[in-house]
Design an enzyme around this catalytic site. Structure first.
Site, mmCIF file in Angstrom:
data_model
loop_
_atom_site.group_PDB
_atom_site.id
_atom_site.type_symbol
_atom_site.label_atom_id
_atom_site.label_comp_id
_atom_site.label_asym_id
_atom_site.label_seq_id
_atom_site.Cartn_x
_atom_site.Cartn_y
_atom_site.Cartn_z
ATOM 1 N N CYS A 108 -48.994 -32.804 53.285
ATOM 2 C CA CYS A 108 -49.832 -32.161 52.276
ATOM 3 C C CYS A 108 -48.983 -31.963 51.024
ATOM 4 C CB CYS A 108 -50.316 -30.809 52.811
ATOM 5 S SG CYS A 108 -51.231 -29.841 51.600
ATOM 6 N N CYS A 141 -52.704 -36.723 46.571
ATOM 7 C CA CYS A 141 -53.340 -35.833 47.543
ATOM 8 C C CYS A 141 -53.434 -36.517 48.911
ATOM 9 C CB CYS A 141 -54.744 -35.494 47.028
ATOM 10 S SG CYS A 141 -55.687 -34.463 48.135
ATOM 11 N N GLU A 153 -50.090 -21.310 46.637
ATOM 12 C CA GLU A 153 -50.774 -20.976 45.379
ATOM 13 C C GLU A 153 -50.465 -19.531 44.965
ATOM 14 O OE1 GLU A 153 -53.601 -22.945 43.842
ATOM 15 O OE2 GLU A 153 -53.032 -24.684 45.034
ATOM 16 N N HIS A 157 -48.685 -29.643 48.967
ATOM 17 C CA HIS A 157 -48.091 -28.329 48.729
ATOM 18 C C HIS A 157 -46.844 -28.048 49.581
ATOM 19 C CE1 HIS A 157 -51.895 -27.678 46.776
ATOM 20 N NE2 HIS A 157 -51.609 -26.424 46.482
ATOM 21 N N ASP A 209 -54.307 -35.387 42.000
ATOM 22 C CA ASP A 209 -54.329 -34.526 43.184
ATOM 23 C C ASP A 209 -55.519 -33.580 43.040
ATOM 24 O OD1 ASP A 209 -53.455 -33.186 45.559
ATOM 25 O OD2 ASP A 209 -52.634 -31.584 44.316
ATOM 26 N N SER A 210 -55.821 -32.862 44.115
ATOM 27 C CA SER A 210 -56.899 -31.878 44.053
ATOM 28 C C SER A 210 -56.530 -30.708 43.139
ATOM 29 C CB SER A 210 -57.191 -31.356 45.460
ATOM 30 O OG SER A 210 -56.009 -30.831 46.027
HETATM 31 N N1 DGL Z 1 -53.838 -31.716 47.839
HETATM 32 C C1 DGL Z 1 -54.294 -31.416 49.175
HETATM 33 C C2 DGL Z 1 -53.638 -32.351 50.186
HETATM 34 O O1 DGL Z 1 -52.558 -32.860 49.956
HETATM 35 C C3 DGL Z 1 -54.033 -29.966 49.540
HETATM 36 C C4 DGL Z 1 -54.859 -28.959 48.804
HETATM 37 C C5 DGL Z 1 -56.346 -29.097 49.035
HETATM 38 O O2 DGL Z 1 -56.841 -28.780 50.130
HETATM 39 O O3 DGL Z 1 -57.007 -29.552 48.114
HETATM 40 O O4 DGL Z 1 -54.203 -32.604 51.212
#
Ligand code: DGL
Length: 263
Positions: A183, A72, A151, A185, A9-10
């Site tokens: 997403c 992600c 976050e 999060h 993931d990011s």
């Molecule tokens: N992991 C990203 C997503 O699911 C969210 C956080 C980001 O913008 O990196 O799209």
């Protein structure tokens, strides 16, 4: 050497996907990579996301994995195709499973979608939905303020409540009966979301949907693994550990920092 499932993931948000996979596959070894040096992905271009995603996948594949999960949503939207072209191992993103689930549970065929700017702009959810439910209609909205609120650990804060309400009121007015949390999060905001959306509205958690697909499709045979978890990040392991533990509800023993220039 026993092969693991690799998840990237990011940043820390993909731990919602990790958690769901861990629940359905307690015996499998899982490797997680969070690209904390380059987060957020949600506001970056397709070219950049493809480049980052290939680097992340390359790193995990070097660690001996037999399945790659792109946790992600933004990477799944922009880079899944490129990743499948580049690498031979099975690769699964979070969008297909989430859309499939939404198309199965919606009754009035009106589906809301929230995600990062990149995910919403990509229109990948709309494309996928055409495959599963051509009659379904998507009402999509980018909700970029939600990632920083998570976050900040403001999961049930009044500000978070207000922001979500502001974002999704127009969607609720369109009479949606299903809302996709598109997403990584967002699943941790489920409690707050539930206070705003009616019980009759299905909340689709992509993390749960992808875990269901993995357990049914990729893991029929038993493995001899012992359910190890390993965590890697590209920056700030301490911050990852702190937020990560609040998502996972268990203590993370070790987070290793990876520098791509050195690998
Ligand atoms: N992991 C990203 C997503 O699911 C969210 C956080 C980001 O913008 O990196 O799209």
């Amino acid at each position: 050497m026993k092969k693991s499932i690799g998840i990237f993931d990011s940043g820390v948000g993909g731990l919602t996907v990790f958690k769901s996979i861990r629940e359905v596959l307690p015996h499998r070894n899982l490797l997680y990579f969070g690209d904390t040096a380059r987060v957020p992905y949600g506001s970056k271009s397709k070219e950049t996301i493809i480049k980052y995603s290939i680097q992340n996948a390359n790193f995990l594949i070097q660690q001996n994995i037999d399945l790659l999960v792109v946790a992600c949503n933004t990477s799944s939207a922009f880079a899944l195709h490129a990743l499948k072209k580049e690498f031979k191992i099975p690769i699964i993103g979070v969008i297909g499973p989430g859309v499939k689930k939404a198309s199965q549970v919606t009754k009035n065929k009106r589906i809301g979608l929230i995600g990062t700017e990149g995910t919403i702009k990509s229109k990948v959810y709309e494309e996928k939905l055409k495959e599963y439910c051509p009659q379904c209609k998507i009402f999509a909205k980018p909700t970029p303020l939600l990632v920083p609120l998570v976050e900040e650990n403001w999961l049930e804060h009044k500000v978070t409540h207000m922001v979500i309400k502001e974002y999704i009121e127009s969607m609720l007015a369109k009479n949606i009966d299903t809302l996709i949390m598109g997403c990584t999060h967002y699943p941790v905001l489920k409690k707050t979301l539930r206070k705003i959306v009616d019980d009759k509205i299905n909340l689709i958690d992509s993390a749960e949907s992808v875990a269901e697909v993995i357990s049914s499709k990729f893991d029929k045979e038993k493995t001899e693994q012992d359910g190890n978890s390993k965590f890697f990040v590209s920056d700030n392991p301490r911050k990852f550990k702190k937020i990560g533990e609040s998502i996972l509800d268990f203590s993370i023993k070790n987070v290793k920092r990876i520098n791509f220039e050195e690998t």
